[in-house]
Enzyme design. Structure first.
Site, PDB file in Angstrom:
ATOM      1  N   THR A  41       0.841  -1.195   0.000  1.00  0.00           N
ATOM      2  CA  THR A  41       0.000   0.000   0.000  1.00  0.00           C
ATOM      3  C   THR A  41       0.874   1.242   0.000  1.00  0.00           C
ATOM      4  O   THR A  41       2.074   1.171   0.259  1.00  0.00           O
ATOM      5  CB  THR A  41      -0.969   0.009   1.206  1.00  0.00           C
ATOM      6  OG1 THR A  41      -2.017   0.940   0.965  1.00  0.00           O
ATOM      7  CG2 THR A  41      -0.270   0.367   2.501  1.00  0.00           C
ATOM      8  N   CYS A  46      -3.074   8.414   6.089  1.00  0.00           N
ATOM      9  CA  CYS A  46      -3.732   7.163   6.470  1.00  0.00           C
ATOM     10  C   CYS A  46      -2.764   6.260   7.222  1.00  0.00           C
ATOM     11  O   CYS A  46      -1.555   6.462   7.207  1.00  0.00           O
ATOM     12  CB  CYS A  46      -4.243   6.436   5.233  1.00  0.00           C
ATOM     13  SG  CYS A  46      -5.522   7.323   4.326  1.00  0.00           S
ATOM     14  N   HIS A  63      -6.114  -0.508   5.703  1.00  0.00           N
ATOM     15  CA  HIS A  63      -5.713   0.851   5.308  1.00  0.00           C
ATOM     16  C   HIS A  63      -6.889   1.753   5.651  1.00  0.00           C
ATOM     17  O   HIS A  63      -7.926   1.707   4.996  1.00  0.00           O
ATOM     18  CB  HIS A  63      -5.425   0.870   3.795  1.00  0.00           C
ATOM     19  CG  HIS A  63      -4.942   2.191   3.276  1.00  0.00           C
ATOM     20  ND1 HIS A  63      -4.061   2.283   2.221  1.00  0.00           N
ATOM     21  CD2 HIS A  63      -5.211   3.463   3.629  1.00  0.00           C
ATOM     22  CE1 HIS A  63      -3.814   3.558   1.956  1.00  0.00           C
ATOM     23  NE2 HIS A  63      -4.517   4.296   2.804  1.00  0.00           N
TER      24      HIS A  63
END
Length: 198
Positions: A41, A46, A63
């Site tokens: 990712t 985040c 996530h």
């Protein structure tokens, strides 16, 4: 592996850098597996929690974009919120044969990637949330790369527990635009609908 959950990542590909299959996890998604593969990712403000059973190697990554929805409505039940993202990932790992007392975690993200996000530092809130959540659940955090000002690319290998982080020099134009829109939406109204970064 098949999973009907719309939040379960379907973005599978062969990663030439790691020479193995990989799953790309977007905001509001998660992925878990016991296979020898990578879960990848890219994070700005985040946070991703990478959690695995240290004996069986079944593990996964989520996530999320905010700690919680602040109410009991449909928004708070969304995977974009940390409380739900953590609960879903842990429950899926337990269903796949993981034992709660063998879970361990590595956590990443929460960067302040835009200079204008000082007053409402979402990344810092996300980072504190994931630390507090895992502490409350008695899941040890073996490694953390949180806060700072850099976006990150994270690759996690659940079978071995190995994690690799590459801090990016600056937010890409697309990531920067996403963070700006995200900050504006947070100030004006709760997020609605799904948001994709890639």
């Amino acid at each position: 592996m098949t999973n009907a959950d719309p939040h379960f990542s379907k973005h599978l590909y062969f990663d030439r850098h790691f020479a193995c299959m990989a799953a790309r996890v977007l905001p509001g998604e998660y992925y878990f597996t016991s296979a020898e593969m990578a879960i990848v990712t890219v994070l700005g403000s985040c946070v991703s929690a990478c959690i695995r059973d240290r004996e069986t190697g079944v593990g996964g990554m989520n996530h999320f974009m905010l700690p919680s929805g602040g109410d009991d409505g449909p928004a708070s039940a969304s995977m974009r919120y940390g409380a739900m993202a953590m609960e879903i990932l842990i429950n899926q790992l337990l269903k796949a044969g993981a034992q709660r007392n063998r879970l361990e975690a590595k956590v990443f993200g929460g960067g302040r990637v835009l200079s204008g996000m000082v007053a409402m530092n979402v990344g810092e809130r996300n980072a504190q949330f994931v630390r507090d959540y895992l502490h409350a659940e008695k899941i040890p955090v073996l490694a953390a790369d949180l806060n700072d000002v850099h976006p990150r690319k994270v690759a996690y290998f659940p079978a071995s527990g190995r994690a690799m982080v590459r801090k990016l020099a600056a937010a890409s134009p697309r990531l920067a635009e996403f963070e700006k829109q995200y900050s504006t939406a947070l100030k004006s109204k709760p997020l609605e609908g799904d948001i994709e970064l890639f």
